[in-house]
Scaffold this active site. Structure first.
Site, PDB file in Angstrom:
ATOM      1  N   CYS A 118       0.762  -1.238  -0.039  1.00 11.18           N
ATOM      2  CA  CYS A 118       0.014  -0.108   0.001  1.00 11.18           C
ATOM      3  C   CYS A 118       0.851   1.292   0.008  1.00 11.18           C
ATOM      4  O   CYS A 118       1.504   1.591   1.064  1.00 11.18           O
ATOM      5  CB  CYS A 118      -0.839   0.089   1.210  1.00 11.18           C
ATOM      6  N   CYS A 170      -0.505   4.077   2.296  1.00 14.17           N
ATOM      7  CA  CYS A 170      -0.144   4.027   3.748  1.00 14.17           C
ATOM      8  C   CYS A 170       1.265   4.082   4.114  1.00 14.17           C
ATOM      9  O   CYS A 170       1.449   4.764   5.079  1.00 14.17           O
ATOM     10  CB  CYS A 170      -0.720   2.431   4.007  1.00 14.17           C
ATOM     11  N   ASP A 171       2.166   3.571   3.160  1.00 12.55           N
ATOM     12  CA  ASP A 171       3.693   3.339   3.602  1.00 12.55           C
ATOM     13  C   ASP A 171       4.496   4.405   2.887  1.00 12.55           C
ATOM     14  O   ASP A 171       5.611   4.325   3.381  1.00 12.55           O
ATOM     15  CB  ASP A 171       3.893   2.135   3.755  1.00 12.55           C
TER      16      ASP A 171
END
Length: 303
Positions: free
Chosen positions: A132, A135-136
């Site tokens: 992701c 997300c990261d």
């Protein structure tokens, strides 16, 4: 008379939020989860984009907070796997521990990232291996990373990562991208992005953290190493919808088709979160789906 007003299948953010809202409006509700409560977020070391936690929160802790909040208001939970659903005067949900009858169902079974299934991938997940970019990606600011894939998701991820990272490699097993023309043009002209054609990741190497990718050219068979700090795998998602394929309409990729109120093609069955078509696949939108699904289930039950 059915055992429950609503059964929620899946204990991620969508399912737990659906359960929280169901319990608070007085529905006799049961949540079934086959694994760990919290869903995929439990694999996130730090969630920084969920409102209310300005310093971030671990995915495991956020999932546990959601579970505690939902059960506080009377939601029942069981750890079991759903094996089938039968229709009748009420829906009958079959599980590995027996059958349960319910007037309505909210499917929040989520989806799974398709993996490369190569050495080092599982061991270094969360330690340089991510699925992701939204997300990261921030964790790799000013570092070199790779994206594996050639579709819209992979290219969108690469463009997003290029805003933070010093260099982004796109590794694709073919010699042309499957992404839309507009995305392809942006990638081809981006100074930070380099394409690695006709190549697959053969192994992910590193001790405590990812250090490099062992690559293999599918046409020549030649091997090489690419030193990067992170790799983002974007080769698709697999929805956990197989059990419901004869019950509700799925799209060509297997995701459950819903309207904006989370209603499926079957009366009294709703879907929320990553298992449904066109989900944004973020914790906050999954939670919103869960709340909407419960609202629709409540109206269905009272009509």
């Amino acid at each position: 008379m059915a055992d429950y007003d609503v059964i929620i299948i899946g204990g991620g953010p969508a399912g737990l939020t659906a359960g929280l809202y169901a319990a608070r409006v007085g529905l006799k509700s049961l949540l079934l989860e086959r694994g760990i409560f919290g869903g995929q977020i439990v694999n996130a070391r730090l969630v920084e984009n969920y409102p209310g936690f300005p310093e971030g929160i671990s995915g495991l802790e956020l999932g546990e907070f959601m579970r505690r909040q939902a059960t506080k208001y009377g939601l029942e939970t069981r750890t079991t796997e759903v094996t089938g659903v039968r229709t009748g005067n009420a829906y009958e949900v079959s599980t590995t521990e027996g059958n349960i009858q319910t007037e309505s169902i909210i499917i929040a079974a989520g989806s799974e990232y398709r993996k490369l299934d190569v050495a080092g991938e599982e061991r270094l997940s969360g330690r340089g291996v991510s699925y992701c970019a939204t997300c990261d990606g921030f964790f790799f600011r000013d570092r070199e990373v790779a994206v594996v894939g050639g579709g819209d998701t992979a290219i969108t991820d690469a463009l997003e990562l290029a805003q933070h990272c010093s260099k982004v490699y796109i590794i694709h097993r073919r010699d042309q991208l499957r992404a839309t023309k507009a995305l392809r043009e942006k990638v081809f002209s981006h100074p930070k992005i380099e394409l690695v054609w006709n190549t697959v990741v053969h192994e992910i190497e590193g001790d405590m953290m990812l250090r490099s990718l062992h690559l293999r050219n599918v046409k020549t068979g030649q091997s090489s190493n690419l030193e990067v700090d992170g790799v983002f795998v974007a080769v698709g998602l697999k929805p956990n919808s197989q059990v419901f394929s004869q019950l509700v309409t799925l799209d060509e990729a297997g995701f459950i088709v819903t309207d904006e109120l989370m209603r499926t093609s079957a009366p009294g069955i709703f879907a929320a979160g990553d298992v449904r078509h066109n989900s944004f696949r973020q914790v906050i939108t999954a939670a919103g789906d869960g709340a909407t699904a419960t609202s629709s289930a409540f109206k269905y039950l009272h009509e």
